[in-house]
Motif scaffolding. Sequence first.
Motif, PDB file in Angstrom:
ATOM      1  N   HIS A 170      -4.401  -5.503   0.040  1.00 36.39           N
ATOM      2  CA  HIS A 170      -3.474  -6.050  -0.774  1.00 36.39           C
ATOM      3  C   HIS A 170      -2.283  -5.150  -1.031  1.00 36.39           C
ATOM      4  O   HIS A 170      -2.391  -3.790  -1.409  1.00 36.39           O
ATOM      5  CB  HIS A 170      -3.956  -6.459  -2.253  1.00 36.39           C
ATOM      6  CG  HIS A 170      -2.479  -7.011  -2.833  1.00 36.39           C
ATOM      7  ND1 HIS A 170      -2.448  -8.260  -2.923  1.00 36.39           N
ATOM      8  CD2 HIS A 170      -1.946  -6.711  -4.171  1.00 36.39           C
ATOM      9  CE1 HIS A 170      -1.388  -8.562  -3.817  1.00 36.39           C
ATOM     10  NE2 HIS A 170      -1.200  -7.422  -4.394  1.00 36.39           N
TER      11      HIS A 170
ATOM     12  N   ASN B 159       1.828  -4.890  -2.013  1.00 36.88           N
ATOM     13  CA  ASN B 159       2.721  -5.552  -3.242  1.00 36.88           C
ATOM     14  C   ASN B 159       4.086  -5.252  -2.447  1.00 36.88           C
ATOM     15  O   ASN B 159       4.447  -4.390  -1.728  1.00 36.88           O
ATOM     16  CB  ASN B 159       2.850  -4.848  -4.418  1.00 36.88           C
ATOM     17  CG  ASN B 159       1.691  -4.873  -5.261  1.00 36.88           C
ATOM     18  OD1 ASN B 159       1.092  -5.962  -5.461  1.00 36.88           O
ATOM     19  ND2 ASN B 159       1.390  -3.707  -6.067  1.00 36.88           N
ATOM     20  N   ASN B 160       4.819  -6.521  -2.615  1.00 34.41           N
ATOM     21  CA  ASN B 160       6.155  -6.400  -1.874  1.00 34.41           C
ATOM     22  C   ASN B 160       6.230  -6.269  -0.371  1.00 34.41           C
ATOM     23  O   ASN B 160       7.177  -5.700   0.307  1.00 34.41           O
ATOM     24  CB  ASN B 160       7.261  -5.533  -2.501  1.00 34.41           C
ATOM     25  CG  ASN B 160       7.372  -5.727  -4.020  1.00 34.41           C
ATOM     26  OD1 ASN B 160       7.612  -6.928  -4.611  1.00 34.41           O
ATOM     27  ND2 ASN B 160       7.264  -4.652  -4.865  1.00 34.41           N
TER      28      ASN B 160
END
Length: 377
Positions: A238, A240-241
């Motif tokens: 995972h 982010n962004n």
Amino acid sequence: MTLNNTQPATKPHYPILDGLRGVAALTVVAFHVFETHSTSHLNQIINHGYLAVDFFFLLSGFVIGYAYDDRWNKLTVGGFFKRRLARLQPMVVLGMIIGAACFYFQAGPVWPGLASVPAWQVLLVMLVGCTLIPLPISADIRGWQEMHPLNGPGWSLFFEYLANIMYALFVRKFSKKALTLLVAIAGAALVHYAVTSKTGDVIGGWSVNAEQLRIGFTRLMFPFFGGLLLSRTASVTHINNAFLWCSLLLLAVLAFPRVGGAENLWANGLYDSLSIIILFPLIIYMGASGNIAGVFSSRVCKFLGDISYPIYITHYPFIYTYTAWVSRHKGITLQEAWPYGLLTFVASVVLAYACLKLYDEPVRRWLNKKFIVKTIV
């Protein structure tokens, strides 16, 4: 073709990868607009925009592996080819028709138009182009030695089809070790060509002669099957962004200035090969590991993904026209011509969206209903 976003309906989608495909496609259009005003690839703006093709190949291999690797217990080779034809061929046909229609407006100092090329010959080249069968250099009506002179980017779709054929017939059966060996050999061949090439880059692949076919296969083999290997081995996490960071990294790679200059051509070849072998897989891995948060971001990625293939396969007739216009206004600078260059860019986006909604999506729905749903469980 290098650009595809077909996924089985039962599998999770990778919206960020769709968005990145669109970012690369728009960059290609801008690259070609600026290319009209450059004197060589040493001073080209968005200097490495040509590497978007290699990014498309790698992304295509990743998506094909993700979408089809685990379906061959139900999917036949014929069924696979039907799916790929339904996805890619409608826009190939329309792109060639647009290229033929625009050919009339492209007469100028750089190449002839209908004034010196018989209409029957243009129609014949268009019909052959609709099949993606490559034309020999002797049949080139433009003079750029393109296998598809009405719509140059058709060359990459030709190689995309070859990669799909190789995958369906035998590479899909490769073990991870065998595929890794193939990718390693292809990567070594890519580095060798890029570093030793007389131009110091991987540009080429659009002509039917020994040199250009070598470039085309060199540009195809590592990215496509490297993407396939990545789909089989990568364990996504995972990030982010991810769309923002991947887009910025991709744009940085494509817009990076020429490396080494005319004195050290090998340095730019090294940049090209390392971008394809290291940076592009990293970008795709990051994109596959990210999630879209928010309606706006989701819509942006969907829009970019939707128009990515149509804009890639339809924009070049406008580039031919813009190039002819610039050649007829000898001495015009980019500072003077930028409104027309911007118009070319915007018109390419508008045309792509119109083709998507009015032609591509309806035709694909019809083809899927008539030829695929009835024959493939």
